[in-house]
Design a protein around this motif. Structure first.
Motif, PDB file in Angstrom:
ATOM      1  N   ILE A 117       0.951  -1.343  -0.224  1.00 42.29           N
ATOM      2  CA  ILE A 117      -0.069   0.647  -0.639  1.00 42.29           C
ATOM      3  C   ILE A 117       0.579   1.481   0.163  1.00 42.29           C
ATOM      4  CG2 ILE A 117      -1.506   0.861   1.425  1.00 42.29           C
ATOM      5  CD1 ILE A 117      -2.444  -1.495   2.311  1.00 42.29           C
ATOM      6  N   PRO A 118       0.809   2.367  -0.702  1.00 39.02           N
ATOM      7  CA  PRO A 118       1.795   3.406  -0.706  1.00 39.02           C
ATOM      8  C   PRO A 118       1.332   4.585   0.243  1.00 39.02           C
ATOM      9  CG  PRO A 118       0.048   2.691  -3.244  1.00 39.02           C
ATOM     10  CD  PRO A 118      -0.273   2.094  -2.257  1.00 39.02           C
ATOM     11  N   SER A 119       3.314   4.882   0.641  1.00 39.32           N
ATOM     12  CA  SER A 119       2.756   5.542   1.856  1.00 39.32           C
ATOM     13  C   SER A 119       1.396   7.073   1.152  1.00 39.32           C
ATOM     14  CB  SER A 119       3.952   6.474   1.929  1.00 39.32           C
ATOM     15  OG  SER A 119       4.306   7.169   1.215  1.00 39.32           O
ATOM     16  N   PHE A 120       0.951   6.938   0.940  1.00 38.52           N
ATOM     17  CA  PHE A 120       0.256   8.497   0.875  1.00 38.52           C
ATOM     18  C   PHE A 120      -1.001   8.016   0.749  1.00 38.52           C
ATOM     19  CE2 PHE A 120       1.387   7.034  -3.800  1.00 38.52           C
ATOM     20  CZ  PHE A 120       0.021   7.400  -4.644  1.00 38.52           C
ATOM     21  N   ALA A 121      -1.268   6.175   0.287  1.00 38.85           N
ATOM     22  CA  ALA A 121      -2.834   6.216   0.712  1.00 38.85           C
ATOM     23  C   ALA A 121      -2.533   5.869   2.203  1.00 38.85           C
ATOM     24  CB  ALA A 121      -2.891   4.289  -0.030  1.00 38.85           C
ATOM     25  N   THR A 122      -1.889   5.643   3.287  1.00 37.73           N
ATOM     26  CA  THR A 122      -2.206   5.384   4.141  1.00 37.73           C
ATOM     27  C   THR A 122      -2.098   6.557   5.214  1.00 37.73           C
ATOM     28  OG1 THR A 122      -0.816   3.053   3.720  1.00 37.73           O
ATOM     29  CG2 THR A 122      -1.114   4.286   6.564  1.00 37.73           C
ATOM     30  N   THR A 221      14.691   0.545   6.987  1.00 41.65           N
ATOM     31  CA  THR A 221      13.605   0.934   7.345  1.00 41.65           C
ATOM     32  C   THR A 221      13.796   3.268   7.406  1.00 41.65           C
ATOM     33  OG1 THR A 221      13.637   0.638   9.727  1.00 41.65           O
ATOM     34  CG2 THR A 221      11.667  -0.230   7.733  1.00 41.65           C
ATOM     35  N   PHE A 222      15.203   3.031   8.625  1.00 33.48           N
ATOM     36  CA  PHE A 222      15.537   4.146   8.745  1.00 33.48           C
ATOM     37  C   PHE A 222      15.591   5.422   7.504  1.00 33.48           C
ATOM     38  CE2 PHE A 222      19.099   7.532   8.644  1.00 33.48           C
ATOM     39  CZ  PHE A 222      18.982   8.044   9.603  1.00 33.48           C
ATOM     40  N   ALA A 223      16.412   4.330   6.075  1.00 33.48           N
ATOM     41  CA  ALA A 223      15.956   4.913   4.814  1.00 33.48           C
ATOM     42  C   ALA A 223      15.017   5.553   4.184  1.00 33.48           C
ATOM     43  CB  ALA A 223      17.119   4.079   3.900  1.00 33.48           C
ATOM     44  N   GLY A 224      14.026   4.739   4.278  1.00 28.34           N
ATOM     45  CA  GLY A 224      12.861   4.634   3.804  1.00 28.34           C
ATOM     46  C   GLY A 224      12.285   5.939   3.884  1.00 28.34           C
ATOM     47  N   ALA A 225      12.334   5.688   5.745  1.00 25.64           N
ATOM     48  CA  ALA A 225      11.546   7.129   6.135  1.00 25.64           C
ATOM     49  C   ALA A 225      12.170   8.500   6.210  1.00 25.64           C
ATOM     50  CB  ALA A 225      11.851   6.716   8.184  1.00 25.64           C
ATOM     51  N   VAL A 226      13.757   8.598   5.534  1.00 24.02           N
ATOM     52  CA  VAL A 226      14.280   9.762   5.509  1.00 24.02           C
ATOM     53  C   VAL A 226      14.127  10.228   3.931  1.00 24.02           C
ATOM     54  CG1 VAL A 226      16.004   9.414   7.623  1.00 24.02           C
ATOM     55  CG2 VAL A 226      16.333   8.837   5.230  1.00 24.02           C
ATOM     56  N   SER A 227      13.298   9.364   3.428  1.00 19.42           N
ATOM     57  CA  SER A 227      14.150   9.868   2.013  1.00 19.42           C
ATOM     58  C   SER A 227      11.640  10.358   1.890  1.00 19.42           C
ATOM     59  CB  SER A 227      14.146   8.896   1.106  1.00 19.42           C
ATOM     60  OG  SER A 227      13.705   7.172   0.795  1.00 19.42           O
ATOM     61  N   ASN A 228      11.512   9.356   2.787  1.00 12.69           N
ATOM     62  CA  ASN A 228      10.002   9.623   1.673  1.00 12.69           C
ATOM     63  C   ASN A 228       9.484  11.220   1.862  1.00 12.69           C
ATOM     64  OD1 ASN A 228       6.202   9.682   2.538  1.00 12.69           O
ATOM     65  ND2 ASN A 228       7.007   7.515   2.381  1.00 12.69           N
ATOM     66  N   PHE A 229       8.704  11.219   1.228  1.00 13.20           N
ATOM     67  CA  PHE A 229       7.754  12.126   0.498  1.00 13.20           C
ATOM     68  C   PHE A 229       6.558  12.372   0.942  1.00 13.20           C
ATOM     69  CE2 PHE A 229       5.786  15.379  -1.974  1.00 13.20           C
ATOM     70  CZ  PHE A 229       6.849  16.382  -2.144  1.00 13.20           C
ATOM     71  N   ALA A 230       5.849  11.794   0.579  1.00 15.17           N
ATOM     72  CA  ALA A 230       4.809  11.737   0.327  1.00 15.17           C
ATOM     73  C   ALA A 230       3.670  12.078   1.506  1.00 15.17           C
ATOM     74  CB  ALA A 230       4.325  10.163  -0.108  1.00 15.17           C
ATOM     75  N   ALA A 231       4.266  10.946   2.889  1.00 17.80           N
ATOM     76  CA  ALA A 231       3.545  11.447   4.600  1.00 17.80           C
ATOM     77  C   ALA A 231       3.822  12.651   4.411  1.00 17.80           C
ATOM     78  CB  ALA A 231       3.878  10.074   5.015  1.00 17.80           C
ATOM     79  N   VAL A 518       4.290   2.373 -11.181  1.00 13.27           N
ATOM     80  CA  VAL A 518       3.420   2.556 -10.748  1.00 13.27           C
ATOM     81  C   VAL A 518       2.689   3.263  -9.434  1.00 13.27           C
ATOM     82  CG1 VAL A 518       0.771   1.861 -10.379  1.00 13.27           C
ATOM     83  CG2 VAL A 518       1.687   1.414 -12.711  1.00 13.27           C
ATOM     84  N   ARG A 519       3.770   3.119  -8.308  1.00  8.58           N
ATOM     85  CA  ARG A 519       2.610   4.160  -6.814  1.00  8.58           C
ATOM     86  C   ARG A 519       3.654   4.622  -6.377  1.00  8.58           C
ATOM     87  NH1 ARG A 519       4.842   0.740  -2.740  1.00  8.58           N
ATOM     88  NH2 ARG A 519       5.769  -1.509  -3.012  1.00  8.58           N
ATOM     89  N   ALA A 551      -8.641  12.257  -4.454  1.00 10.47           N
ATOM     90  CA  ALA A 551      -7.753  11.923  -4.278  1.00 10.47           C
ATOM     91  C   ALA A 551      -7.389  10.352  -3.312  1.00 10.47           C
ATOM     92  CB  ALA A 551      -6.855  12.771  -2.986  1.00 10.47           C
ATOM     93  N   ASN A 552      -8.382  10.225  -2.616  1.00 14.09           N
ATOM     94  CA  ASN A 552      -8.669   8.992  -2.626  1.00 14.09           C
ATOM     95  C   ASN A 552      -9.358   7.847  -3.516  1.00 14.09           C
ATOM     96  OD1 ASN A 552      -7.838  10.011  -0.021  1.00 14.09           O
ATOM     97  ND2 ASN A 552     -10.304   9.698   0.962  1.00 14.09           N
ATOM     98  N   ALA A 553      -9.943   7.889  -4.366  1.00 11.26           N
ATOM     99  CA  ALA A 553     -10.851   7.820  -5.629  1.00 11.26           C
ATOM    100  C   ALA A 553      -9.382   7.044  -6.161  1.00 11.26           C
ATOM    101  CB  ALA A 553     -11.600   7.903  -6.378  1.00 11.26           C
ATOM    102  N   ILE A 554      -9.066   7.831  -6.357  1.00 11.49           N
ATOM    103  CA  ILE A 554      -7.129   7.987  -8.139  1.00 11.49           C
ATOM    104  C   ILE A 554      -6.289   6.687  -6.991  1.00 11.49           C
ATOM    105  CG2 ILE A 554      -5.258   8.969  -8.572  1.00 11.49           C
ATOM    106  CD1 ILE A 554      -6.939  11.250  -9.548  1.00 11.49           C
ATOM    107  N   THR A 555      -6.384   7.189  -5.323  1.00 17.04           N
ATOM    108  CA  THR A 555      -5.509   6.038  -4.921  1.00 17.04           C
ATOM    109  C   THR A 555      -6.540   4.478  -4.678  1.00 17.04           C
ATOM    110  OG1 THR A 555      -4.957   8.135  -3.628  1.00 17.04           O
ATOM    111  CG2 THR A 555      -4.272   5.789  -2.388  1.00 17.04           C
TER     112      THR A 555
END
Length: 582
Positions: A117-122, A221-231, A518-519, A551-555
Motif C-alpha cells: 500500500i503506497p505511503s500516501f494512501a495510508t 526502514t530508516f533509509a525509507g523514512a528519511v527519503s519519504n516525501f508523501a507522508a 506505478v505507485r 484523491a482517495n478515488a485515484i489512490t
C-alpha cells in the motif's frame, strides 16, 4: 617473400578478453543512467554562480530553516520509524516463526501486505479519520462524530511517524522472519533441557542470531523514512513541518535549484551513512553458524494462556495497517465528505458528470479527461519501464553471473546497486539537473514521457538486477557456453536460451518493477508536468488542494492496479520456482 600468417595460438593471444565488450557496454549504460545524474548535481553546486548555495544551506542565517530544522525532523522520523518497525516487525516475526500462535500463516501473509500500500494512501486514510479543522477544508470522520481531535494527532510529527511505521514495518518483518527461520531448533531444545528460561534463551540464542537482520531492518526502514516525501508532505506541510525531502521539493518548485541540489546531496549522505553504519555493525560482529548438515524439526515456543491475547494483538496490528486504510479510502471516495464516511454514499466522484455545485465542477474519475489521461500515462509508464528495466537488469545480471572477476565487474556491481542509497526525490532532482536543459544536439527532456522512462529504469536497476540474477541462476552456464562455442553471439544466446527458459521469472520480475513505478511518488513528483500526468502525483495534488474524494478515488485505482499486478507476479514466481509452494 612468402607471407607468414599468425598461428591460431597467436590469434587467441591478441583477441579481446571474453566478455570485455559486454562489460564495457553495460558499464557505459549504467554510468550514463546512474553515475552521470548524481555527478551532475554535485558539479551544479560547485559551479561559480552556484557554490554560494552551500553557504546558504549550511552556514547562513537561512540555514536554520533550509537545513537544520528539516534535518532534525528527518532524523527524528528516521530513528523513530526504524525503532517502531523493528519492534513491530520483530514481534510479528517472532510470533509467526517461533511460536504456536494460531493462524500464523495468515498473520505472516498480512504482515507483508502494508508495504504494497503506497505511503500516501495510508496518509490519506489517516487524514480521512483524524483530520481536524485547523487548516480548513473538510474535517475527518472522528471530528464529524463530535470528537475533538488534538492538533498533534491530526498533523505533524506524530501522525507522520505512525503512518510511516505502519508502511515500512513489513520490511523489518521480512528480514527478521527470514533470520529467525534459520535458528536450529536443537539449540533451543538443548537450552530448555538445561533449565534455561525463555528470557535467557532469547538473549543468548535468538537475539545474537537475529541481530544482523534487526540491524538490516532498522537500516532499511530508516533509509525509507528519511527519503519519504508523501507522508510528511500530506501530514506535515499543512502545519509547516519540513523534512529534507519536502524542503528539497519546495526549493526545486520555486526555482532555487542550486539550494535544492545541495539539500539533495546532503539527503543522499544521510541515507547512505546510516546504511553504511548498519552494514559496518553487521560485518564487524562475530558469526554464528545456525545451519548444519543435520535434519531438524521445528520446535516452537508454547504460549499457553497468552496465545489468544497475543494473537488478538497481532491480528489488530495487521488489520489496522492493511484492511482499515483500504476500507477508509473506498468509503471516502463515495462519501460526500470525510466527516460522514458511512452515510449518503454517491458514485459522483467515480462516474458523475461535471456539476458546478460539486467539487468546483470536477467530473468523476472515469469521466475526467485529465485523470483518464493520467491513468493511461501511468499504465504506459509502468509497462515501458517494466520492459526496459527487465532488459537492463538481465544484461547486468548476465554480466555479473558469467564474468564475475575483474575490476569492471566490481564497478558494475557497485554502480548497479547505488540507487538503493539515493532517496527517490533526490534521484529525481539529479535527473532534472542532467536533462532539464539541452546538452549539445540533444534537447531538454524535462516534461517528456522519455524522461520518466529513463529515470524510472535507472532508479529500479537494483530490483531489476536482483530479478535478473534469479533468472540467470535458473539457466545452467553450460548451455550458454555450448552455444558460444558453436559461434552464437550474446544476443542470439539470450533470445534462444536464457529468455525462453526463464520467461516466467522474467515476467514476474517485470510485474514487480511495474508495481513499484506505478505507485511511486517520491521519484516522479519533481518530474511531473501537465503534459505527463501520473496517478500518484495527481492524487497528491488533489489532496493538497482539498479534493479529498478525488484523491482517495485515484489512490484506490492505484491500489487495484498494484495489487492485481502483485498477485500475478507472485503466481508466476510460484510457477517458475516450484519450491515456493512448500
Amino acid at each position: 617473400m612468402a607471407s607468414i600468417s599468425p598461428s591460431a595460438g597467436q590469434k587467441r593471444r591478441f583477441s579481446l578478453p571474453q566478455g570485455l565488450p559486454l562489460k564495457i557496454g553495460v558499464l557505459i549504460a549504467i554510468g550514463l543512467l546512474i553515475a552521470a545524474p548524481l555527478l551532475r548535481i554535485l558539479f551544479e553546486t560547485l559551479a561559480p554562480n552556484s557554490i554560494s548555495a552551500w553557504n546558504d544551506v549550511v552556514l547562513s542565517p537561512l540555514s536554520r530553516n533550509l537545513l537544520w530544522i528539516p534535518l532534525g525532523n528527518t532524523m527524528i522520523l528516521g530513528l523513530g520509524v526504524a525503532t517502531g518497525c523493528v519492534l513491530i516487525g520483530g514481534f510479528l516475526a517472532w510470533l509467526v516463526v517461533m511460536t504456536d500462535i494460531p493462524f500464523r500463516r495468515t498473520i505472516g501473509l498480512m504482515a507483508t501486505l502494508p508495504f504494497m500500500i503506497p505511503s500516501f494512501a495510508t496518509a490519506l486514510a489517516w487524514g480521512s479519520l483524524f483530520r481536524n479543522g485547523r487548516v480548513g477544508g473538510q474535517t475527518g470522520f472522528l471530528e464529524g462524530l463530535g470528537l475533538s481531535i488534538p492538533d498533534w494527532l491530526s498533523w505533524g510529527m506524530t501522525p507522520t511517524l505512525i503512518v510511516l511505521t505502519a508502511h515500512y514495518y513489513s520490511l523489518a518483518f521480512t528480514v527478521i522472519a527470514a533470520a529467525l527461520a534459520t535458528i536450529n531448533s536443537d539449540l533451543v531444545e538443548a537450552a530448555q533441557m538445561t533449565g534455561a528460561k525463555r528470557g535467557r534463551i532469547f538473549m543468548g540464542i535468538i537475539l545474537p542470531v537475529a541481530l544482523p537482520a534487526i540491524v538490516s531492518g532498522a537500516s532499511l526502514t530508516f533509509a525509507g523514512a528519511v527519503s519519504n516525501f508523501a507522508a510528511p508532505a500530506l501530514l506535515g506541510l499543512p502545519v509547516r513541518m519540513q523534512t529534507m525531502a519536502t524542503r528539497l521539493f519546495g526549493m526545486i518548485e520555486i526555482g532555487q535549484s542550486a539550494r535544492g541540489y545541495v539539500i539533495a546531496i546532503l539527503l543522499i549522505a544521510v541515507s547512505a551513512l546510516f546504511l553504511w553504519f548498519g552494514n559496518k555493525i553487521i560485518s564487524g560482529r562475530r558469526s554464528y553458524a545456525t545451519i548444519t548438515g543435520k535434519g531438524g524439526r521445528a520446535k516452537r515456543f508454547t504460549l499457553g494462556t497468552a496465545k489468544y491475547p497475543l494473537f488478538a494483538a497481532a491480528a489488530l496490528i495487521c488489520l489496522l495497517t492493511t484492511v482499515v486504510p483500504v476500507v477508509i479510502l473506498i468509503a471516502s471516495s463515495v462519501a460526500p465528505s470525510s466527516s460522514a464516511l458511512f452515510s449518503n454514499w454517491t458514485l459522483h466522484y467515480w462516474i458523475g458528470a461535471s456539476t458546478p455545485t460539486i467539487a468546483q465542477g470536477q467530473a468523476g474519475v472515469f469521466y475526467n479527461p485529465f485523470i483518464v489521461s493520467a491513468t493511461t500515462t501511468t499504465i504506459s509508464l509502468g509497462l515501458v519501464v517494466a520492459v526496459t528495466g527487465s532488459i537492463l537488469g538481465l544484461m547486468i545480471a548476465f554480466t555479473l553471473a558469467r564474468y564475475r572477476t575483474g575490476f569492471l565487474s566490481g564497478t558494475i556491481n557497485q554502480l548497479s546497486f547505488l540507487p538503493l542509497l539515493v532517496p527517490g526525490i533526490a534521484f529525481g532532482a539529479a535527473y532534472i539537473a542532467l536533462f532539464g536543459a539541452p546538452m549539445g544536439p540533444f534537447p531538454a527532456l524535462y516534461g517528456t514521457f522519455a524522461l520518466l522512462v529513463i529515470a524510472g529504469t535507472a532508479y529500479l536497476v537494483p530490483f531489476a538486477v536482483q530479478t535478473g540474477r534469479a533468472v540467470i541462476q535458473q539457466v545452467s552456464g553450460d548451455l550458454d557456453e555450448s552455444a558460444r562455442l558453436t559461434g552464437a553471439g550474446f544476443f542470439r544466446r539470450m533470445t534462444a536460451i536464457t529468455v525462453p527458459l526463464a520467461s516466467r521469472g522474467i515476467a514476474a520480475g517485470a510485474l514487480i518493477i511495474f508495481v513499484k513505478i506505478v505507485r511511486d511518488l517520491s521519484l516522479v513528483v519533481l518530474l511531473f508536468t501537465p503534459t505527463t500526468p501520473v496517478l500518484s502525483v495527481l492524487a497528491y495534488r488533489y489532496a493538497s488542494e482539498g479534493f479529498t474524494q478525488f484523491a482517495n478515488a485515484i489512490t484506490v485505482v492505484i491500489l487495484v492496479i498494484s495489487i492485481a499486478a502483485t498477485l500475478l507476479a507472485n503466481r508466476l514466481q510460484t510457477k517458475s520456482q516450484p519450491w515456493l509452494k512448500n
